[in-house]
Design a protein around this motif. Sequence first.
Motif, short mmCIF file in Angstrom:
data_model
loop_
_atom_site.label_atom_id
_atom_site.label_comp_id
_atom_site.label_asym_id
_atom_site.label_seq_id
_atom_site.Cartn_x
_atom_site.Cartn_y
_atom_site.Cartn_z
N ASP A 5 5.49 -4.46 -62.50
CA ASP A 5 6.75 -4.94 -62.74
C ASP A 5 6.89 -6.41 -62.84
O ASP A 5 7.43 -6.97 -63.62
CB ASP A 5 7.71 -4.79 -61.54
N TRP A 13 7.71 -6.43 -66.60
CA TRP A 13 8.94 -5.78 -66.71
C TRP A 13 10.11 -6.74 -66.81
O TRP A 13 10.80 -6.53 -67.75
CB TRP A 13 9.35 -5.06 -65.26
N PHE A 26 14.57 -9.10 -62.92
CA PHE A 26 15.46 -8.12 -62.56
C PHE A 26 16.29 -8.48 -61.45
O PHE A 26 15.64 -9.18 -60.40
CB PHE A 26 14.36 -6.90 -61.75
N LEU A 55 18.20 -5.81 -65.80
CA LEU A 55 17.12 -6.05 -66.22
C LEU A 55 17.04 -6.81 -67.50
O LEU A 55 17.58 -6.38 -68.50
CB LEU A 55 16.17 -4.99 -66.20
#
Length: 180
Positions: A61, A65, A68, A92
């Motif tokens: 993550d 990713w 967030f 996100l």
Amino acid sequence: MKEVMKTLLAFQDGYIKRDVTNIETFVNRVFVDADDTMIIGTGDGEWCRGLEQIRELVNIDWTYWGNFKLDLDKMIIKSFGNFATVSTTAVLQKEYEPGKLNEYNINRMKRILDSDSTDKEKIYLALKGMSYYLHEDNVGEDVKRKVRFSGTLLDEQGVWKFTDIHFSYPVSPPTDIKVI
């Protein structure tokens, strides 16, 4: 529920800073150390049990990713003695360093090919992964997605820690249909 909010803020701070050198400290701070502690992520195989698998998911993550951000103002916290549930929405924002998306997908393909899946499952997972990669590579620079976030926490001697977290994308079917 100030104590629960402290854990949520620590969780958010970790996902904002995304400092992979602090994963061990982060995981120990916000998760119960038990084999049944679990994160269910947004990916097909992201059912992570125990702190070792959780550390691996957090590393992915934080590396791949993006930003967030929980909507802490709309966080719903329900407390039941030494047990609490939380739920909210989040955003996100995809942020890829040059080459990171390629690196992630090549590593993903290697994991698929090295897995114990059947050949047919490997082909399906590889095609699905490549489809996702091609989509992500072509959606543009400023991509923001809504995410749902829920979790359960346990009070361990005055410190609230997650036993479970579930991330999900709120999508309308059919997004990924496979008749089983």
